[in-house]
Scaffold this motif. Structure first.
Motif, PDB file in Angstrom:
ATOM      1  N   TRP A 252       0.811  -1.215   0.000  1.00 17.69           N
ATOM      2  CA  TRP A 252       0.000   0.000   0.000  1.00 17.69           C
ATOM      3  C   TRP A 252       0.847   1.269   0.000  1.00 17.69           C
ATOM      4  O   TRP A 252       0.442   2.273  -0.563  1.00 17.69           O
ATOM      5  N   GLY A 253       2.018   1.224   0.622  1.00 16.59           N
ATOM      6  CA  GLY A 253       2.874   2.407   0.585  1.00 16.59           C
ATOM      7  C   GLY A 253       3.381   2.699  -0.813  1.00 16.59           C
ATOM      8  O   GLY A 253       3.421   3.851  -1.258  1.00 16.59           O
ATOM      9  N   THR A 254       3.752   1.643  -1.546  1.00 15.15           N
ATOM     10  CA  THR A 254       4.238   1.833  -2.913  1.00 15.15           C
ATOM     11  C   THR A 254       3.123   2.252  -3.865  1.00 15.15           C
ATOM     12  O   THR A 254       3.392   2.798  -4.944  1.00 15.15           O
ATOM     13  N   SER A 255       1.854   2.008  -3.488  1.00 14.84           N
ATOM     14  CA  SER A 255       0.753   2.358  -4.387  1.00 14.84           C
ATOM     15  C   SER A 255       0.695   3.855  -4.643  1.00 14.84           C
ATOM     16  O   SER A 255       0.358   4.292  -5.749  1.00 14.84           O
ATOM     17  N   PHE A 256       1.036   4.668  -3.643  1.00 12.64           N
ATOM     18  CA  PHE A 256       1.008   6.114  -3.838  1.00 12.64           C
ATOM     19  C   PHE A 256       2.037   6.544  -4.882  1.00 12.64           C
ATOM     20  O   PHE A 256       1.793   7.461  -5.675  1.00 12.64           O
TER      21      PHE A 256
ATOM     22  N   TYR B  43      -0.522  17.212  -8.430  1.00 18.05           N
ATOM     23  CA  TYR B  43       0.176  18.403  -7.920  1.00 18.05           C
ATOM     24  C   TYR B  43       1.198  18.097  -6.834  1.00 18.05           C
ATOM     25  O   TYR B  43       2.101  18.902  -6.601  1.00 18.05           O
ATOM     26  N   VAL B  44       1.043  16.950  -6.141  1.00 13.36           N
ATOM     27  CA  VAL B  44       1.994  16.619  -5.082  1.00 13.36           C
ATOM     28  C   VAL B  44       2.526  15.214  -5.310  1.00 13.36           C
ATOM     29  O   VAL B  44       1.925  14.407  -6.029  1.00 13.36           O
ATOM     30  N   SER B  45       3.649  14.928  -4.702  1.00 16.17           N
ATOM     31  CA  SER B  45       4.268  13.614  -4.856  1.00 16.17           C
ATOM     32  C   SER B  45       3.484  12.549  -4.103  1.00 16.17           C
ATOM     33  O   SER B  45       2.668  12.845  -3.215  1.00 16.17           O
ATOM     34  N   GLY B  46       3.761  11.292  -4.443  1.00 14.65           N
ATOM     35  CA  GLY B  46       3.135  10.195  -3.722  1.00 14.65           C
ATOM     36  C   GLY B  46       3.500  10.183  -2.253  1.00 14.65           C
ATOM     37  O   GLY B  46       2.689   9.821  -1.398  1.00 14.65           O
TER      38      GLY B  46
END
Length: 349
Positions: free
Chosen positions: A24-28, A98-101
Motif C-alpha cells: 500500500w505504501g508503494t501504491s502512492f 500536484y503533489v508527490s506520492g
C-alpha cells in the motif's frame, strides 16, 4: 515471559504487516508514475473495475454470498463504493497531479484521525475525550507542517494538491462512519468487491464529465506496469492479505499499517524518483502519528500489554482478549466491517 505461541504468531503477523505496508505504501508512488500517462479518473476507474471483478470471483468461491440481496445490503455497498472508492480516489488521484506520492501518503494518513473526529460528532457513543481532541489537533498540525502554506507559486500548487488529498481523507472519514450503522451482514470479501465495482462505475461516469477520454491514455510499458501493479498487487493481493491480517491481529493493529505507508512511500520515492522529503514533512508525519496514538491510546496500550503478558493456560488467545472495535476502512480502497463479537465492549477512545 512472552508466550511461545504468541512469539511465533507475532513474527508471522509482523511479516504480513510489513508486506501489506509495502504493497500500500508503494501504491502512492505507482499512482504518481501512472498519472504521467493516464487521466486520473479513468486511471482509478479502470483499476477498480478490474480489481472488483477479480475480488468478486474470489468472494464467489470462499463465501456463501457473493452479491447483496436486499435494500440494506445494497445501501451498504453503495455508500462504501461512492465514498470510499469513488470520491476518495477521485480526490487522491487529482491531488497527486500536484503533489508527490510521498506527500499524498502523509496527508492521507490523517484519515483514521478524521474518522474518529467525525464519529465523535455524529455517534453519541463515540464522542471524543479530551485526549481525542488533542489527537485531532495534532493531526491537523501535522498536515500544516507538511503543506506549509505560502503565497509563492510552487507552494500554492502544493497547497492545492494537499487540499485535494485532505478532502479525500475527509471522504474516507465520512464513508467509514456512515457505513457503521449499515452492517448488512455481508461477507467482507463481497462488500469489498461490490464497493470496488460501484466506485469504479462512478469514476468512469465522472471521467468524461471532466473531459477525460480513452484516446488520452498513453499506452507505454511504464503505464501498463503501474496499472498492473496497482490492480493486482495493491488492490487484489493486498486486500486478500488485509482480510487475513484483520482476522489474526484485529483492527487497531491493522490500522497502524496506515502509518507505515508514508514511510514506505517516502523511501520508494527516493529510490525510484530521486524525491527527497524535508525534515518538516517527517515532523508532520510523526505529529500525525502522535495524534493517532492519542486517540487510540487505550487499544494501543492493550496491544502492548498483551504482547508481554506472562504465560497462562487460563488466559484466552490474543485476539479474544482485546475488546473489539469496528475495523477501519482502508485508505487504499478498503471497506469497514463491524467486529464479529455481538455486544462487544466499546472503548471510550
Amino acid at each position: 515471559m512472552i508466550r511461545r505461541a504468541l512469539f511465533r504468531s507475532k513474527y508471522g503477523d509482523l511479516v504480513l504487516f510489513s508486506i501489506l505496508a509495502l504493497c500500500w505504501g508503494t501504491s502512492f508512488v505507482a499512482i504518481e508514475i501512472g498519472l504521467e500517462y493516464v487521466p486520473p479518473l479513468l486511471f482509478a476507474g479502470l483499476r477498480y473495475g478490474v480489481a472488483g471483478l477479480i475480488v468478486l470471483g474470489y468472494a464467489a468461491v470462499v463465501t456463501d454470498r457473493f452479491r447483496p440481496i436486499d435494500r440494506a445490503e445494497w445501501l451498504s455497498v453503495g455508500v462504501a463504493g461512492i465514498f470510499l472508492i469513488a470520491i476518495y480516489h477521485a480526490l487522491l488521484y487529482l491531488g497527486e497531479l500536484y503533489v508527490s506520492g510521498a506527500i499524498a501518503a502523509t496527508v492521507a494518513s490523517t484519515a483514521p484521525i478524521l474518522t474518529a473526529a467525525f464519529a465523535g460528532a455524529v455517534l453519541p457513543r463515540e464522542q471524543l475525550s479530551l485526549a481525542g481532541v488533542v489527537g485531532l489537533v495534532l493531526g491537523l498540525l501535522g498536515v500544516v507542517a507538511v503543506v506549509r502554506p505560502s503565497p509563492t507559486g510552487l507552494e500554492t500548487e502544493l497547497l492545492l494538491g494537499a487540499g485535494l488529498v485532505f478532502g479525500a481523507a475527509i471522504a474516507f472519514a465520512v464513508g467509514t462512519v456512515l457505513t457503521r450503522p449499515l452492517d448488512a451482514g455481508l461477507p467482507l470479501e463481497t462488500l469489498q468487491a461490490w464497493a470496488m465495482l460501484i466506485g469504479a462505475a462512478v469514476l468512469l461516469v465522472g471521467a468524461p464529465l471532466r473531459g477525460e477520454r480513452l484516446a488520452a491514455i498513453d499506452v507505454t510499458s511504464t503505464a501498463l506496469l503501474s496499472f498492473t501493479y496497482l490492480t493486482l498487487v495493491s488492490s487484489v493481493f493486498a486486500f486478500l492479505l488485509y482480510f487475513q491480517l484483520l482476522d489474526r491481529a484485529g483492527p487497531t493493529q491493522v490500522a497502524l499499517v496506515g502509518y507505515a505507508e508514508p514511510a514506505v512511500a517516502i523511501g520508494v520515492s527516493w529510490v525510484l524518483l530521486g524525491y527527497v522529503v524535508d525534515s518538516l514533512t517527517i515532523l508532520g508525519l510523526l505529529t500525525i502519528l502522535a495524534g493517532f496514538a492519542a486517540i487510540k491510546r487505550r487499544h494501543l496500550a492493550r496491544v502492548v500489554d498483551t504482547l508481554f503478558e506472562e504465560e497462562s493456560d487460563q488466559r484466552p488467545s490474543v485476539g479474544s482478549r482485546l475488546p473489539q472495535e469496528p475495523s477501519e476502512a482502508r485508505t487504499d480502497g478498503g471497506t469497514p466491517q463491524e467486529a464479529d463479537a455481538v455486544g462487544a465492549e466499546r472503548s471510550a477512545d
